[in-house]
Write an enzyme that holds these catalytic residues in place. Structure first.
Site, PDB file in Angstrom:
ATOM      1  CG  ASP A 233      -2.868  -8.301   1.037  1.00  0.00           C
ATOM      2  OD1 ASP A 233      -2.148  -8.497   2.027  1.00  0.00           O
ATOM      3  OD2 ASP A 233      -3.898  -7.581   1.067  1.00  0.00           O
TER       4      ASP A 233
ATOM      5  CG  ASP B  62      -4.972  -9.720   3.750  1.00  0.00           C
ATOM      6  OD1 ASP B  62      -4.662 -10.270   2.674  1.00  0.00           O
ATOM      7  OD2 ASP B  62      -4.644  -8.545   4.024  1.00  0.00           O
TER       8      ASP B  62
ATOM      9  CG  HIS C  93      -6.401  -5.080   2.062  1.00  0.00           C
ATOM     10  ND1 HIS C  93      -5.845  -5.962   2.967  1.00  0.00           N
ATOM     11  CD2 HIS C  93      -7.524  -4.593   2.642  1.00  0.00           C
ATOM     12  CE1 HIS C  93      -6.595  -5.998   4.058  1.00  0.00           C
ATOM     13  NE2 HIS C  93      -7.629  -5.188   3.892  1.00  0.00           N
TER      14      HIS C  93
ATOM     15  CE1 TYR D 167      -2.623  -7.553   9.039  1.00  0.00           C
ATOM     16  CE2 TYR D 167      -4.271  -7.858   7.318  1.00  0.00           C
ATOM     17  CZ  TYR D 167      -3.110  -7.280   7.759  1.00  0.00           C
ATOM     18  OH  TYR D 167      -2.402  -6.435   6.949  1.00  0.00           O
TER      19      TYR D 167
ATOM     20  CG  HIS E  32      -1.922  -1.076   1.264  1.00  0.00           C
ATOM     21  ND1 HIS E  32      -2.837  -1.274   0.257  1.00  0.00           N
ATOM     22  CD2 HIS E  32      -2.149  -2.056   2.182  1.00  0.00           C
ATOM     23  CE1 HIS E  32      -3.589  -2.336   0.561  1.00  0.00           C
ATOM     24  NE2 HIS E  32      -3.185  -2.832   1.716  1.00  0.00           N
TER      25      HIS E  32
HETATM   26  N1  Q9C Z   1     -12.595  -2.326   7.473  1.00  0.00           N
HETATM   27  C1  Q9C Z   1      -2.419  -4.970   4.530  1.00  0.00           C
HETATM   28  O1  Q9C Z   1      -3.075  -6.000   4.520  1.00  0.00           O
HETATM   29  N2  Q9C Z   1      -8.056  -1.219   7.140  1.00  0.00           N
HETATM   30  N3  Q9C Z   1      -2.954  -3.813   4.886  1.00  0.00           N
HETATM   31  C2  Q9C Z   1      -9.181  -1.495   6.366  1.00  0.00           C
HETATM   32  C3  Q9C Z   1     -11.617  -1.947   6.537  1.00  0.00           C
HETATM   33  C4  Q9C Z   1      -6.773  -1.153   6.540  1.00  0.00           C
HETATM   34  C5  Q9C Z   1      -4.346  -3.746   5.213  1.00  0.00           C
HETATM   35  C6  Q9C Z   1     -10.429  -1.340   7.191  1.00  0.00           C
HETATM   36  C7  Q9C Z   1      -6.235  -2.472   6.113  1.00  0.00           C
HETATM   37  C8  Q9C Z   1      -4.795  -2.406   5.674  1.00  0.00           C
HETATM   38  C9  Q9C Z   1      -0.982  -5.019   4.237  1.00  0.00           C
HETATM   39 ZN    ZN Z   2      -4.048  -6.972   2.997  1.00  0.00          ZN
END
Ligand code: Q9C
Ligand code: ZN
Length: 668
Positions: free
Chosen positions: A174, A267, A176, A307, A137
């Protein structure tokens, strides 16, 4: 050819954490790293990897992507008070700093670069960097989504520069969107970026228009950014594997990268509190197995998200097991993608059709996401992580961890035996000749007096018995008459109680087509089609393939469009591959097919080859014995329109039965 799998790990990367209350960031905990590592240890995988020492990245390396202003901000967090840290963090989206963040971010990046060096120098074939903070990110001037430096993007720039690479593939599994990576390479045709991500029509974080399927890249980089948004949660193994077959892999093979980097976030795995998807740990074995066939096996993975600790540990272990070359555990679950997944796949293929020849001749239209728009559950109920814990615990007990077993080789008595890898055994037992004669007489009277043939059938039968009691992983049988041996072998396997044999016949077979049609076997023939007729049955498939077999091959096209989805849909117990005569695919194609099909049936595979083909025999032995992952299956070329259209008829006939063949939500 390089061998070995590298592992980068250092517990110092656990020395930073969130110092204040923040519901969004609290999931990114130091234990993510120790749990990953300890699970690998628990399975005895750490000892089998080559440990790589970690190092700090240099400022020069960091600024391959990031601005010096941003670097100075990160540096300055080292001496900040908690209050100042919080204030700095609040300038970014979902970010947190700790006095050790800078040091850890330099180690995470340095560790990833160590892995790239080890793979590019040939010290190892592939590897995984277990690092935190994650990277995908982060942007030139921004921390974002727990990421500080963009480890994988910098690794790509570093590899391009240091090793003078022209083509790098980044696969971001991932859950995201790695928008940071997208921004960095958007206009760069030398880096092909693929990301699937939870999107829900933009209602999921980071809520960007540019995460949708229609962001294909900019300028010279148009076509080199592939987004596959998931508009529903609950995507399964079938959806992920379909996305690989129908979106990523055809483009990746046409691209033919020199190095593959993976933003390996877990994730996307079951139980994750962010992703809410349902892919089970062994799915990552399959994704890894498929990617190993690009860039001569040069594959570097770096940890991103993940996570749910139990899920993370198991999924990381499944990945590493496959990097090491262990048999791939069977993919569980119903092999039927969701309609919403097919809509995403269809749209991604449509927008990329102008840029990729492998998609050009296929039917592609845009489809309104009718199945989800307006009705999707934008905030799924938080499932209790302990429920997922119990599910995963049970699941891991149920799925077999196939233990590495040897490869068996069957040669006709007195036949020439080539040099073989050390874990290959040569079959020296034989079924009694009356039994061999009886088995043979079912299909032919003509060869009953041929001692060589009766002898080789005797040994084949002995080898098959060993197979079904699990004493060998796979087997290659050399025969004076492969067509006949194929029929004898299939009949024997079915007599022994096998319920599903996927039988791939390459070229012409000089036997009648009297294969069973009751579902116990699925017959796939691949030939130029001069004498082969299509048989109207869901258990008889025909790939008419007559591309001239030159230096480059387009065989990846029917592999991902038809053969692998068919095999994964059928979920066979055993694969039988027979190399007949008048073949229209090259030996390299046969090796690629065989190697990829080792991902199904737990690697249980029988290959049948003509006596007069020592080179093919030797290469197949290497593949089956797992001594191949350094093989270069390229270069590749796109398929001709004629071949695509030939395959389309077969696809339409089969896709209702074998659901992974589908890559359209609806035919127009
Ligand atoms: N409910 C990585 O997996 N929060 N970053 C999202 C949505 C941020 C994830 C909230 C998630 C960041 C590396
Ligand atoms: Zn992620």
């Amino acid at each position: 050819m390089a061998s070995g799998t590298a592992l980068v790990y250092d517990e110092e990367m656990m020395s930073y954490e969130l110092l204040w209350e923040d519901l969004e960031c609290e999931i990114e905990v130091p234990d993510r790293l120790s749990v990953s590592y300890n699970t690998l240890k628990h399975y005895g995988l750490v000892e089998r990897c080559v440990p790589l020492p970690i190092r700090e990245a240099t400022e020069e390396e960091i600024t391959l992507v990031h601005s010096s202003e941003y670097l100075e901000i990160v540096k300055s967090t080292q001496t900040m008070s908690t209050e100042e840290l919080k204030k700095t963090s609040d300038n970014f989206n979902a970010a947190f700093f700790h006095p050790n963040s800078y040091r850890c971010a330099k180690l995470a990046l340095g560790g990833t670069l160590q892995l790239v060096d080890a793979v590019m120098s040939g010290q190892v074939r592939n590897g995984l960097a277990l690092v935190r903070p994650p990277g995908h990110h982060s942007q030139p001037k921004e921390s974002n989504g727990f990421c500080v430096f963009n480890n994988v993007a910098i690794a790509a720039k570093y590899a391009k520069k240091k090793y003078n690479l022209q083509r790098i593939l980044i696969v971001d599994w991932d859950i995201h969107h790695g928008q940071g990576i997208q921004y960095i390479f958007e206009d760069d045709p030398s880096v092909l970026y693929f990301s699937w991500h939870r999107y829900e029509h933009g209602s999921y974080w980071p809520n960007l228009d540019e995460s949708d399927y229609d962001s294909v890249g900019k300028g010279k980089g148009m076509g080199y950014n592939i987004n596959l948004p998931w508009n529903q949660v609950g995507m399964t193994n079938a959806d992920y594997i379909a996305a690989f077959f129908h979106v990523l892999l055809p483009m990746a093979f046409e691209f033919n990268p020199e190095l593959v980097l993976v933003s390996a976030g877990y994730d996307s795995s079951i139980g994750d509190p962010e992703g809410h998807m349902r892919a089970t740990p062994e799915c990552f074995s399959h994704l890894t197995h498929l990617l190993k066939h690009l860039s001569a096996g040069k594959l570097c993975l770096a940890l991103e998200g993940g996570y749910h600790l139990r899920s993370l540990g198991e999924s990381v272990s499944m990945t590493v097991r496959t990097l090491l070359g262990d048999p791939v555990t069977k993919l569980t679950g119903e092999m039927k993608p969701w309609l919403s997944a097919l809509e995403s796949i269809q749209n991604a293929r449509h927008v990329h059709a102008p840029y990729w020849k492998c998609l050009m001749h296929d039917e592609t239209t845009l489809i309104q996401d009718l199945s989800t728009r307006g009705s999707c559950s934008s905030s799924p109920l938080r499932t209790d992580p302990s429920i997922a814990d119990r599910f995963i615990e049970n699941h891991m007990k149920k799925i077999l961890h196939a233990i590495p077993k040897s490869t068996n080789c069957v040669f006709p008595p007195g036949g020439h035996i080539p040099s073989l890898p050390s874990n290959v055994e040569v079959e020296n037992r034989s079924a009694p000749s009356e039994i061999a004669t009886a088995a043979l007489s079912v299909f032919s009277q003509e060869h009953l007096g041929n001692e060589n043939m009766v002898g080789s059938v005797g040994r084949l039968l002995a080898a098959l018995d060993k197979f079904t009691i699990g004493q060998t992983r796979n087997c290659i049988a050399v025969s004076p008459f492969p067509s006949l041996s194929t029929q004898v072998a299939l009949q024997h396997l079915l007599n022994l109680g096998m319920e599903r044999v996927f039988c791939v016949i390459i070229g012409e077979m000089d036997t009648k087509n009297d294969f069973p049609d009751n579902g116990t076997s699925l017959i796939l023939r691949i030939s130029g089609g001069s004498t082969t007729k299509r048989i109207d049955s869901k258990y008889h498939c025909f790939v008419k393939w007559n591309e001239s077999t030159g230096e480059s091959s387009s065989f990846f096209y029917p592999l991902f469009r038809f053969i692998l989805p068919l095999a994964y849909s059928y979920q066979p117990e055993l694969i039988l591959i027979a190399a007949g005569c008048d073949r229209t695919i090259s030996n390299k194609d046969i090796l690629l097919l065989t190697s990829l099909l080792q991902g199904v049936a737990e690697g249980a595979l029988l290959a049948l080859v003509q006596e007069s083909e020592p080179e093919l025999t030797e290469n197949l032995c290497n593949i089956l014995a797992g001594c191949n992952s350094g093989m270069d299956f390229g270069p590749f070329k796109p398929p001709t329109e004629e071949c695509v259209l030939n395959l389309k008829k077969e696809l339409i006939a089969m896709e209702e039965e074998w659901k992974l063949l589908k890559c359209l939500a609806r035919r127009s």
